[in-house]
Design an enzyme around this catalytic site. Structure first.
Site, PDB file in Angstrom:
ATOM      1  N   SER A  51       0.807  -1.225   0.000  1.00  0.00           N
ATOM      2  CA  SER A  51       0.000   0.000   0.000  1.00  0.00           C
ATOM      3  C   SER A  51       0.839   1.272   0.000  1.00  0.00           C
ATOM      4  O   SER A  51       0.469   2.250  -0.666  1.00  0.00           O
ATOM      5  CB  SER A  51      -0.971  -0.002   1.181  1.00  0.00           C
ATOM      6  N   CYS A  81      -7.288  -6.006  -0.645  1.00  0.00           N
ATOM      7  CA  CYS A  81      -6.125  -6.061   0.242  1.00  0.00           C
ATOM      8  C   CYS A  81      -5.451  -4.687   0.331  1.00  0.00           C
ATOM      9  O   CYS A  81      -5.989  -3.790   0.946  1.00  0.00           O
ATOM     10  CB  CYS A  81      -5.176  -7.173  -0.197  1.00  0.00           C
ATOM     11  N   ARG A 138      -1.067 -11.535   3.966  1.00  0.00           N
ATOM     12  CA  ARG A 138      -0.674 -10.350   4.740  1.00  0.00           C
ATOM     13  C   ARG A 138      -1.854  -9.386   4.855  1.00  0.00           C
ATOM     14  O   ARG A 138      -1.726  -8.173   4.642  1.00  0.00           O
ATOM     15  CB  ARG A 138       0.521  -9.642   4.102  1.00  0.00           C
ATOM     16  N   HIS A 173      -8.292 -11.854  -1.383  1.00  0.00           N
ATOM     17  CA  HIS A 173      -7.980 -11.774  -2.819  1.00  0.00           C
ATOM     18  C   HIS A 173      -8.928 -12.650  -3.644  1.00  0.00           C
ATOM     19  O   HIS A 173      -8.584 -13.794  -3.969  1.00  0.00           O
ATOM     20  CB  HIS A 173      -6.540 -12.225  -3.069  1.00  0.00           C
ATOM     21  N   GLU A 175      -9.474 -12.553  -6.710  1.00  0.00           N
ATOM     22  CA  GLU A 175      -8.878 -12.842  -8.022  1.00  0.00           C
ATOM     23  C   GLU A 175      -7.995 -14.092  -8.003  1.00  0.00           C
ATOM     24  O   GLU A 175      -7.658 -14.638  -9.055  1.00  0.00           O
ATOM     25  CB  GLU A 175      -8.063 -11.625  -8.508  1.00  0.00           C
TER      26      GLU A 175
END
Length: 195
Positions: A51, A81, A138, A173, A175
């Site tokens: 990030s 995320c 994470r 996630h 995806e």
């Protein structure tokens, strides 16, 4: 005639996996690398990644202004995320970190632990049939939600999938799951076709 085209922010992270998921749904997609690529999109996905790096890249390329403008003009935004961290209004312990602040939630970075603490879990999703297999890497933790935020899924009591109007956030996630139902939710219920 209404058109649906979804962009995936392609500065870092799992943007290709999001494009593949949307492709399986037959949705026209675009890798967004410059603010002008937002023009004509119905929605934008901000993928996972790191990030702090992501926000630095957003500031470098002007997305820190362009994405809020895109949202105010009617575009939908989904953060996964690290993307969720960039959209949060509050980051306890990281108050100085730049963010887009489009979603009234507090998100605690890396709250579930380090990379070795990554895990998978089956999740109940509001309005969905069966469970959704969530991949948490994470993962941050949503520690509080503001007024008007709809919690669509929880893990151990904590929100992991939330919606606030045209903003969707997942701290896992989708995806990476091989299950495209969250992508379908974004396309069908969060985004609006452009004229």
């Amino acid at each position: 005639m209404a058109v649906m085209r979804i962009g995936v922010l392609a500065l870092q992270g799992a943007f290709r996996e999001h494009r593949r998921a949307l492709g399986r749904l037959g949705v026209d997609t675009l890798e967004v690398r410059l603010p002008e690529h937002l023009k004509g999109l119905s929605g934008l996905i901000i993928p996972g990644g790191e990030s702090t790096t992501m926000m630095k890249l957003m500031e470098t390329y002007g997305f820190d202004r362009a994405i809020p403008d895109f949202y105010r003009a009617g575009g939908a935004v989904w953060g996964t995320c690290a993307g969720a961290i960039t959209l949060a209004s509050e980051l306890p312990g990281y108050e100085e970190q730049p963010r887009l602040a489009l979603l009234p939630v507090a998100v605690c970075r890396n709250a579930y632990g380090r990379q070795i603490d990554s895990f998978e879990a089956d999740l109940e999703v509001a309005g969905g049939e069966g469970t959704f297999h969530g991949v948490f890497i994470r993962a941050p933790r949503i520690t509080s939600v503001g007024e008007g935020v709809e919690v669509l899924s929880r893990f151990d009591g904590d929100p992991v999938l939330v919606r606030y109007g045209r903003v969707l956030v997942s701290i896992f996630h989708p995806e990476l799951s091989g299950d495209d139902r969250i992508h379908l939710l974004f396309v069908q219920e969060v985004c609006r076709p452009t004229a």
